[in-house]
Design an enzyme around this catalytic site. Sequence first.
Site, PDB file in Angstrom:
ATOM      1  CD  GLU A   1      -6.065  -2.976   4.237  1.00  0.00           C
ATOM      2  OE1 GLU A   1      -5.505  -1.909   4.532  1.00  0.00           O
ATOM      3  OE2 GLU A   1      -5.664  -3.722   3.317  1.00  0.00           O
TER       4      GLU A   1
ATOM      5  CD  GLU B   1      -7.589  -3.361  -0.734  1.00  0.00           C
ATOM      6  OE1 GLU B   1      -6.380  -3.087  -0.564  1.00  0.00           O
ATOM      7  OE2 GLU B   1      -8.503  -2.727  -0.193  1.00  0.00           O
TER       8      GLU B   1
HETATM    9  C1  FCB Z   1      -4.634  -1.250   1.300  1.00  0.00           C
HETATM   10  C2  FCB Z   1      -5.830  -0.336   1.236  1.00  0.00           C
HETATM   11  C3  FCB Z   1      -6.111   0.222  -0.124  1.00  0.00           C
HETATM   12  C4  FCB Z   1      -4.845   0.580  -0.853  1.00  0.00           C
HETATM   13  C5  FCB Z   1      -3.866  -0.562  -0.821  1.00  0.00           C
HETATM   14  C6  FCB Z   1      -2.584  -0.298  -1.562  1.00  0.00           C
HETATM   15  O1  FCB Z   1      -4.116  -1.221   2.582  1.00  0.00           O
HETATM   16  O2  FCB Z   1      -6.978  -1.030   1.667  1.00  0.00           O
HETATM   17  O3  FCB Z   1      -6.967   1.316   0.028  1.00  0.00           O
HETATM   18  O4  FCB Z   1      -4.309   1.730  -0.336  1.00  0.00           O
HETATM   19  O5  FCB Z   1      -3.554  -0.902   0.497  1.00  0.00           O
END
Ligand code: FCB
Length: 445
Positions: A177, A355
């Site tokens: 990110e 994620e």
């Molecule tokens: C993302 C992050 C991760 C976590 C999630 C909820 O932005 O990569 O570390 O905090 O959000």
Amino acid sequence: MNETADTPPIRPLARRFPATFVWGVATSAYQIEGAAHQDGRGESIWDEFCRRPGTIRDGSSGERACDHYHLFESDLDLIASLGIKAYRFSISWPRVQPAGRGAWNEAGFGFYSRLIEGLERRGIAAHLTLYHWDLPLALQNGGGWAHRDTVHAFSTYAVEVARRFGARVASIATHNEPWVVAILGHETGVFAPGFRSRAMAMQVAHHLLLSHGLAVRAIRAAGHQTPLGIVLNQSPVQAAADSDDDRAKARLEDGMLIRWFMDPLLRDRYPDDVLAHIGEAAPRVEVGDLALIRQPLDFLGINYYTRRAVAGGQTAGARPGPVTDMGWEVYPHGLSELLTRLNRDYRLPPVFIMENGAAYKDHVVDGGVADRDRIAYLEAHIAALADALESGVDVRGYFVWSLLDNFEWADGYSKRFGIVHVDFATQRRLVKDSALWYRDFLATG
Ligand code: FCB
């Protein structure tokens, strides 16, 4: 047997994915490891940021977190017990190179070597991320990501990790990110290192991308075959109202969030509309930088949580409807919208959802956590992913965020994303119903 010709059997969700599809869980170093001062680990920008009053909602830090540094064997047992075959984790750069340049810390590398060995023993594929936000503080003191030297330091670190672990892991992602690092870390200042400058944020974004390109090129030049990629946070950005103003703002926001990263990675250019908008805040880009950023990618990682709506020229909060404990709208369809759009606009490499998950206020009752909302969230997003796959997007894997409740950055321990509950006072783990649901879901695949 009550199936008739006009009621076709419902195909279990898991069967909408090929047998080779990668199903995993994800974590990151600073959020779970703890042991912040052990075995020679250097300080990171998050250690320092957490000490500043008012930065973390509950005044906490990742100093102890889930104490995964000491409990990793039993945490890996948990993953194995759920039948999960892939684990995404990150390396803490200051644990393996305390000052961010110069000496390596063998004790730090030893930890990750034991972790990877533990995964190997359990037949779990390791997906490694090099940078999940914990920059060595010494590098920050020399200017951090705003300084071009950090790009070279990162590449040296990346090659060393690839040399040691490249043959033992299924993939290496350079950054997690970069939008968050640049914007939340350097423009809004809500994350470490906490600066408030748009120009700095844009320079940082450029350096992160450049460091990705340099590292990928260097790892490959050293002869390592590990699949390499990068992980971007993305959301469809939509105008809240049917007005020209909102539509223009949404387009610009889309440019900042998606195209600013995707265009250089896949087309070697920055988007003109964003460049025009940021004007003087545009980064210094040297000759050759864009060609360097655009290295062939073995995979693109995407983190998806929600969509964004732009209203009245502002990035609006959630729309009416269900939201998670983060206040993020539950909008599963956004995942397939996003993926089909990216697939239309870019020549995508294989995609991994690195994620996806949700924070909810969980309650431990009778030794269990009946987190139905989280199960519904995961199931709906996996169904949206199946839609994207069936419409032709080359998606290869999906990782739940997160294995454990953990240190949720500026929200401290107040937000629980885990499919495994953690009692932070005792470090006891408790499998939530969502973990059991995921186990059963995988078993039907
Ligand atoms: C993302 C992050 C991760 C976590 C999630 C909820 O932005 O990569 O570390 O905090 O959000």
